[in-house]
Scaffold this motif. Sequence first.
Motif, mmCIF file in Angstrom:
data_model
loop_
_atom_site.group_PDB
_atom_site.id
_atom_site.type_symbol
_atom_site.label_atom_id
_atom_site.label_comp_id
_atom_site.label_asym_id
_atom_site.label_seq_id
_atom_site.Cartn_x
_atom_site.Cartn_y
_atom_site.Cartn_z
ATOM 1 N N LEU A 90 2.458 14.231 1.607
ATOM 2 C CA LEU A 90 2.445 12.778 0.741
ATOM 3 C C LEU A 90 3.694 12.455 0.609
ATOM 4 O O LEU A 90 4.713 13.339 0.091
ATOM 5 N N ARG A 91 4.052 11.305 0.650
ATOM 6 C CA ARG A 91 5.424 10.806 0.677
ATOM 7 C C ARG A 91 5.819 10.665 -0.607
ATOM 8 O O ARG A 91 5.113 10.410 -1.274
ATOM 9 N N ARG A 92 7.101 10.703 -1.061
ATOM 10 C CA ARG A 92 7.419 10.472 -2.474
ATOM 11 C C ARG A 92 7.174 9.184 -3.016
ATOM 12 O O ARG A 92 7.402 8.051 -2.206
ATOM 13 N N GLY A 93 6.767 9.144 -4.354
ATOM 14 C CA GLY A 93 6.236 7.916 -4.762
ATOM 15 C C GLY A 93 4.826 7.618 -4.497
ATOM 16 O O GLY A 93 4.425 6.560 -5.185
ATOM 17 N N PHE A 94 3.951 8.252 -3.931
ATOM 18 C CA PHE A 94 2.570 8.172 -3.716
ATOM 19 C C PHE A 94 1.767 9.168 -4.477
ATOM 20 O O PHE A 94 2.309 10.342 -4.240
ATOM 21 N N PRO A 95 0.440 9.171 -4.863
ATOM 22 C CA PRO A 95 -0.264 7.717 -4.641
ATOM 23 C C PRO A 95 0.491 6.728 -5.596
ATOM 24 O O PRO A 95 0.767 6.795 -6.679
ATOM 25 N N ASN A 96 -0.020 5.584 -4.964
ATOM 26 C CA ASN A 96 0.144 4.311 -6.047
ATOM 27 C C ASN A 96 -1.408 3.808 -6.347
ATOM 28 O O ASN A 96 -2.285 3.780 -5.588
ATOM 29 N N TYR A 97 -1.657 3.278 -7.542
ATOM 30 C CA TYR A 97 -2.933 3.025 -8.113
ATOM 31 C C TYR A 97 -2.794 1.150 -8.141
ATOM 32 O O TYR A 97 -2.079 0.675 -8.921
ATOM 33 N N TRP A 98 -3.868 0.602 -7.705
ATOM 34 C CA TRP A 98 -4.147 -0.759 -7.924
ATOM 35 C C TRP A 98 -5.391 -1.378 -8.492
ATOM 36 O O TRP A 98 -6.335 -0.469 -7.862
ATOM 37 N N ILE A 99 -5.337 -2.438 -9.260
ATOM 38 C CA ILE A 99 -6.681 -3.106 -9.609
ATOM 39 C C ILE A 99 -6.428 -4.518 -9.299
ATOM 40 O O ILE A 99 -5.499 -4.876 -10.232
ATOM 41 N N CYS A 100 -7.175 -5.062 -8.688
ATOM 42 C CA CYS A 100 -7.240 -6.540 -8.275
ATOM 43 C C CYS A 100 -5.736 -7.089 -8.401
ATOM 44 O O CYS A 100 -5.442 -7.864 -8.650
ATOM 45 N N GLY A 101 -5.029 -6.455 -7.421
ATOM 46 C CA GLY A 101 -3.742 -6.746 -7.023
ATOM 47 C C GLY A 101 -2.492 -6.381 -8.107
ATOM 48 O O GLY A 101 -1.328 -6.563 -7.801
ATOM 49 N N GLU A 102 -2.919 -5.614 -9.167
ATOM 50 C CA GLU A 102 -1.840 -5.171 -10.044
ATOM 51 C C GLU A 102 -1.786 -3.676 -10.139
ATOM 52 O O GLU A 102 -2.750 -2.922 -10.091
ATOM 53 N N GLU A 103 -0.472 -3.302 -9.900
ATOM 54 C CA GLU A 103 -0.203 -1.709 -10.001
ATOM 55 C C GLU A 103 -0.228 -1.313 -11.297
ATOM 56 O O GLU A 103 0.207 -1.842 -12.090
ATOM 57 N N VAL A 104 -1.097 -0.208 -11.667
ATOM 58 C CA VAL A 104 -1.054 0.620 -12.689
ATOM 59 C C VAL A 104 -1.031 1.797 -12.569
ATOM 60 O O VAL A 104 -0.838 2.450 -11.706
ATOM 61 N N ASP A 105 -0.759 2.576 -13.820
ATOM 62 C CA ASP A 105 -0.793 4.057 -13.939
ATOM 63 C C ASP A 105 -1.955 4.805 -13.517
ATOM 64 O O ASP A 105 -3.006 4.170 -13.702
ATOM 65 N N ARG A 155 -3.815 6.934 -15.353
ATOM 66 C CA ARG A 155 -4.602 7.111 -16.485
ATOM 67 C C ARG A 155 -5.559 5.874 -16.363
ATOM 68 O O ARG A 155 -6.732 5.912 -16.602
ATOM 69 N N LYS A 156 -4.837 4.599 -16.480
ATOM 70 C CA LYS A 156 -5.504 3.312 -16.531
ATOM 71 C C LYS A 156 -6.502 3.167 -15.342
ATOM 72 O O LYS A 156 -7.579 2.565 -15.459
ATOM 73 N N TYR A 157 -6.128 3.571 -14.121
ATOM 74 C CA TYR A 157 -6.947 3.665 -12.899
ATOM 75 C C TYR A 157 -8.178 4.489 -13.034
ATOM 76 O O TYR A 157 -9.325 3.963 -12.764
ATOM 77 N N LYS A 195 -14.265 4.672 -13.761
ATOM 78 C CA LYS A 195 -15.633 5.073 -14.281
ATOM 79 C C LYS A 195 -16.439 3.939 -14.502
ATOM 80 O O LYS A 195 -17.633 4.142 -14.465
ATOM 81 N N LYS A 196 -15.897 2.601 -14.519
ATOM 82 C CA LYS A 196 -16.716 1.474 -14.839
ATOM 83 C C LYS A 196 -17.080 0.714 -13.527
ATOM 84 O O LYS A 196 -17.893 -0.193 -13.606
ATOM 85 N N ASP A 197 -16.008 0.753 -12.710
ATOM 86 C CA ASP A 197 -15.980 -0.271 -11.321
ATOM 87 C C ASP A 197 -16.524 0.920 -10.184
ATOM 88 O O ASP A 197 -15.479 1.605 -9.779
ATOM 89 N N ALA A 198 -17.432 0.558 -9.652
ATOM 90 C CA ALA A 198 -17.877 1.074 -8.395
ATOM 91 C C ALA A 198 -17.131 1.052 -7.127
ATOM 92 O O ALA A 198 -17.124 1.636 -6.162
#
Length: 229
Positions: free
Chosen positions: A177-192, A194-196, A201-204
């Motif tokens: 895995l390259r440095r800096g990955f994984p990255n986490y996205w929700i509807c175009g917004e990068e999140v950490d 924990r938030k992802y 758990k709520k979004d299939a």
Amino acid sequence: MSENPSYISSIPDHAREEDITAKHGAGRGKVVKNYYLGRTYIGQRVYNRDGHLQHEWSFKNGKKHGWQYNFHDNGGMYRALHFDNGIEHGTAQCWGLSGALLGTYTMDHGTGIDFWWNECNGKPQLTEARFVVDNLMEGYEYWWYSWGKTGALRKEKWWSHGRLHGIEREWNYRGGLRRGFPNYWICGEEVDKRKYERAAKKDATLKPFSIEDNKPHRIFPPEVAAKLV
């Protein structure tokens, strides 16, 4: 122009040509020319420093319309895509440096699977696959290394309605895995992370995080797996 029989330019021979290289600032010895019917802009061609056609686009009412062509540096055809009022529609083709047809795919008014190939040791090798719905990225996007073992995954992204939506990963050629990955996205917004994980758990539509997925081994959709053989 290209000697490939599939080259059927959407720019008429009688179109007025204007060299815009100085305005465009193409650099690296490239030449850029626009084409007009009367005052109406209908297309553009870009030539490389050797004078070979590199790109060609045609337009209607400011949108891509007709054939788009991309070429190898030696002047041979690389890709041919067809557009209808700004939306890809029809059968696209991809050629290798040798001139061999590597593969095709079909878009139905902006919906389908966009495939890209390279030529490796005289054989087609799939390098990219992405699912598109109504001209927007939707679901998976995969990139593979274009040399060596077939199916060596390089990138993985997930999309929803044209926005990154899921876990983004990139790997080096050794499969790490390259440095800096994984990255986490929700509807175009990068999140950490924990938030992802809370959102997943709520979004299939959000694939849950799995440590095993940090390895570049996947069971690909059948339509993609068939192209990797």
